[in-house]
Design an enzyme around this catalytic site. Structure first.
Site, PDB file in Angstrom:
ATOM      1  N   GLU A   1       2.066 125.009   2.357  1.00  0.00           N
ATOM      2  CA  GLU A   1       0.755 124.791   2.991  1.00  0.00           C
ATOM      3  C   GLU A   1       0.732 123.337   3.453  1.00  0.00           C
ATOM      4  OE1 GLU A   1      -4.038 125.098   2.085  1.00  0.00           O
ATOM      5  OE2 GLU A   1      -2.715 124.282   0.574  1.00  0.00           O
TER       6      GLU A   1
ATOM      7  N   ASP B   1       1.015 125.040  -2.767  1.00  0.00           N
ATOM      8  CA  ASP B   1      -0.346 124.615  -2.430  1.00  0.00           C
ATOM      9  C   ASP B   1      -0.346 123.123  -2.072  1.00  0.00           C
ATOM     10  OD1 ASP B   1      -3.187 125.582  -2.638  1.00  0.00           O
ATOM     11  OD2 ASP B   1      -3.353 123.890  -4.018  1.00  0.00           O
TER      12      ASP B   1
HETATM   13  C1  NOJ Z   1      -5.519 125.161  -1.051  1.00  0.00           C
HETATM   14  C2  NOJ Z   1      -5.919 126.553  -1.429  1.00  0.00           C
HETATM   15  O1  NOJ Z   1      -5.569 127.423  -0.405  1.00  0.00           O
HETATM   16  C3  NOJ Z   1      -7.407 126.514  -1.696  1.00  0.00           C
HETATM   17  O2  NOJ Z   1      -7.912 127.802  -1.876  1.00  0.00           O
HETATM   18  C4  NOJ Z   1      -7.661 125.641  -2.896  1.00  0.00           C
HETATM   19  O3  NOJ Z   1      -9.044 125.512  -3.108  1.00  0.00           O
HETATM   20  C5  NOJ Z   1      -7.065 124.245  -2.704  1.00  0.00           C
HETATM   21  N1  NOJ Z   1      -5.738 124.274  -2.158  1.00  0.00           N
HETATM   22  C6  NOJ Z   1      -7.008 123.508  -4.010  1.00  0.00           C
HETATM   23  O4  NOJ Z   1      -6.023 124.115  -4.816  1.00  0.00           O
END
Ligand code: NOJ
Length: 553
Positions: free
Chosen positions: A244, A205
């Site tokens: 990500e 993440d």
């Molecule tokens: C990215 C995640 O995909 C999202 O759903 C989340 O709210 C944020 N990071 C914070 O963890």
């Protein structure tokens, strides 16, 4: 390239299926999905043909960000089951040949995590430095506020210990400080723990936030990613990090580990995803073609992860304001469909007006684009969103198994959509019996994608198709070629391709019956119906047409 590489470097042409245990299948009748329910559905997933499951966070959580706010990295949210249930699930998944990865959310914890409670207890706490504290933070750059509907700053005042703490996301998600070696060690321990229980890797993440928003700044923030990857490879070769990383291409290559490929194994291709939506909105292949022509090559054994939708908003943050507005106008004109000023809280089929032919073409495009496709649960049956649910939860509705829902015998954790996307219209059971269904189309696409490793492994060339609405590309590996053509517009068009090196070859259609001949001057004419799509395997004139992979063993 040998076909056997595709098992060592398994991620390079995997089919990744993202799901949230909470909304997939309830096994104990309390309205909340759980590991027992998920385990019951393993054969469905194996039958679909996906090869790797990505589990969204399943850890104990106050659930203020749908599980992305964790209070214990070493156990299971009791609503979803026990560690015992998790291990049973892993064993069953492995038995069916499925790998499993999970979200690694270590940019931050919940403010209810014992580490943060300890850290905020006093300036002298032994865990004080596990988070990022400041007496007087730099003034905020409003463009860096990720959730502008709820937050107006990246810093929150802690009245008890009289300092501000950093939160890149919600204020209830304080950022961990990976500049602290103890924090880095702990994160490594978390990786090791879940790998020991069978995970093949992690979807990481918020990677740029994780390594950049720390105090003091790391001399080389990327060293931490290298260390994580090296640790994982030592423990279990072939384990991956799927990052990500939503940044422009030139910055993004650093996250793969420049030429070395020693950091994040795969990165989501946010750029071509956004350009694909612009292309769909304009019925013009140009934006997507440009993105793929510009896209840097990942390092050897690295890969791009391709997607059209995920569990978050359809972010359009890398488009210009005008381009974003075009996509809004085409696919989410109502204010309630838009979110954070940059995205849409909708699923793909509703955006495409429920037009099955259009939806099928969009997914054919996804599976054929060079990279590893990642799908979000329910995409395979064309589930819609429920805008009555708050924010991004609109797209995280319970999986629709049967005409009456089939997710749970109790009231489900979230409401399912009503109207033309309600379970009685969109569900697994009906689509299993319908050979023309989207589910069957997904099965075919996945089967063909797996049989054509050239798509993911080969060298790709975006072709000029002689019509602005046609996106065409070819992928070549080891003398084998696959040519793919998509008509983005809703009228029939004629495409004409130049296929140098394939003079006199035959092209065998992999999705429907039929063959085409490439002329001696390497030209092929292709009629395409409205939103038509064709995947074609080339074979030399003296060899009988093949419709499966022709790589060496
Ligand atoms: C990215 C995640 O995909 C999202 O759903 C989340 O709210 C944020 N990071 C914070 O963890």
């Amino acid at each position: 390239m040998r076909l056997t590489y595709t098992s060592d470097v398994w991620w390079k042409n995997a089919v990744v299926y993202c799901l949230d245990v909470e909304t997939f299948k309830d096994g104990n009748g309390d309205g909340v999905g759980d590991f027992r329910g998920l385990t019951q559905q393993i054969d469905y997933l194996a039958g679909l043909g996906v090869t790797c499951l990505w589990l969204m966070p399943f850890f104990p959580t106050p659930n203020k960000d749908d599980g992305y706010d964790i209070t214990d990295f070493y156990s299971i949210d009791p609503r979803l089951g026990t560690l015992g249930d998790f291990v049973e699930f892993m064993r069953t998944a492995h038995d069916r040949g499925l790998r499993v990865i999970a979200d690694l959310v270590v940019n931050h914890t919940s403010d209810q995590h014992p580490w943060f409670k300890e850290s905020r207890s006093s300036k002298n706490s032994p865990l004080r430095d596990w988070y990022v504290w400041s007496d007087k933070p730099e003034p905020d750059d409003p463009s860096k506020v990720v959730f502008p509907d709820k937050e107006d700053s990246l810093w929150e005042w802690d009245n008890r210990s009289k300092q501000y703490y950093l939160h890149s996301f919600y204020k209830h998600q304080p950022d961990l400080n990976v500049a602290n070696p103890e924090v880095r060690d702990e994160i490594t321990r978390v990786l090791g723990f879940w790998m020991e229980l069978g995970l093949s890797g992690f979807r990481v993440d918020a990677v740029p936030f994780l390594i950049e928003n720390v105090d003091p700044k790391l001399p080389d923030p990327h060293e931490f990613l290298q260390d994580m990857r090296a640790f994982m490879t030592r423990r279990k070769g072939g384990s991956i990090l799927l990052g990500e990383v939503n940044v422009p291409y030139p910055e993004l290559v650093k996250y793969f580990g420049d030429g070395l490929g020693d950091q994040v194994t795969m990165c989501f291709d946010f750029i071509s995803m956004q350009k694909a939506w612009l292309s769909l909105a304009r019925q013009d292949a140009g934006p997507l073609a440009d993105a793929l022509r510009e896209r840097p090559k990942p390092p050897k054994d690295g890969q791009w992860a391709m997607f059209l939708r995920n569990h978050d908003e359809l972010t359009l943050d890398k488009l210009t304001d005008e381009e974003r507005q075009e996509v809004f106008d085409a696919f989410g004109p109502e204010k309630d469909m838009q979110i954070f000023g940059r995205g849409l809280r909708r699923r793909l089929p509703t955006m495409l007006g429920g037009d099955l032919r259009h939806v099928k073409m969009a997914y054919s495009l996804l599976f054929s684009l060079p990279g590893t496709p990642v799908i979000f649960y329910g995409e395979e049956i064309g589930m819609g969103e429920n805008l009555a649910e708050e924010g991004r939860l609109a797209v995280r509705v319970p999986m629709q198994w049967t005409p009456d829902g089939g997710f749970s015998q109790a009231d489900p954790v979230r409401e399912m959509p009503e109207g033309s996307f309600a379970p009685d219209r969109v569900n697994v059971a009906d689509q299993k019996r319908d050979t023309a269904s989207l589910l069957r189309w997904f099965q075919l696409l996945i089967e063909r994608y797996r049989e054509c490793p050239e798509l993911a492994w080969g060298t790709y060339t975006v072709l000029d198709a002689g019509h602005h609405a046609v996106f065409a590309h070819r992928c070549d590996a080891d003398g084998a070629s696959v040519v793919v053509v998509h008509n983005l517009c809703d009228t029939a068009v004629d495409a004409e391709l130049k296929l140098p090196g394939l003079e006199g070859h035959q092209l065998t259609d992999l999705l429907v019956d039929g063959t085409l001949d490439v002329s001696d001057d390497a030209t092929v004419k292709l009629p395409l119906g409205p939103h038509g799509c064709r995947w074609l395997r080339a074979s030399p004139p003296q060899i009988a047409p093949e419709d499966a992979g022709v790589m060496s063993q």
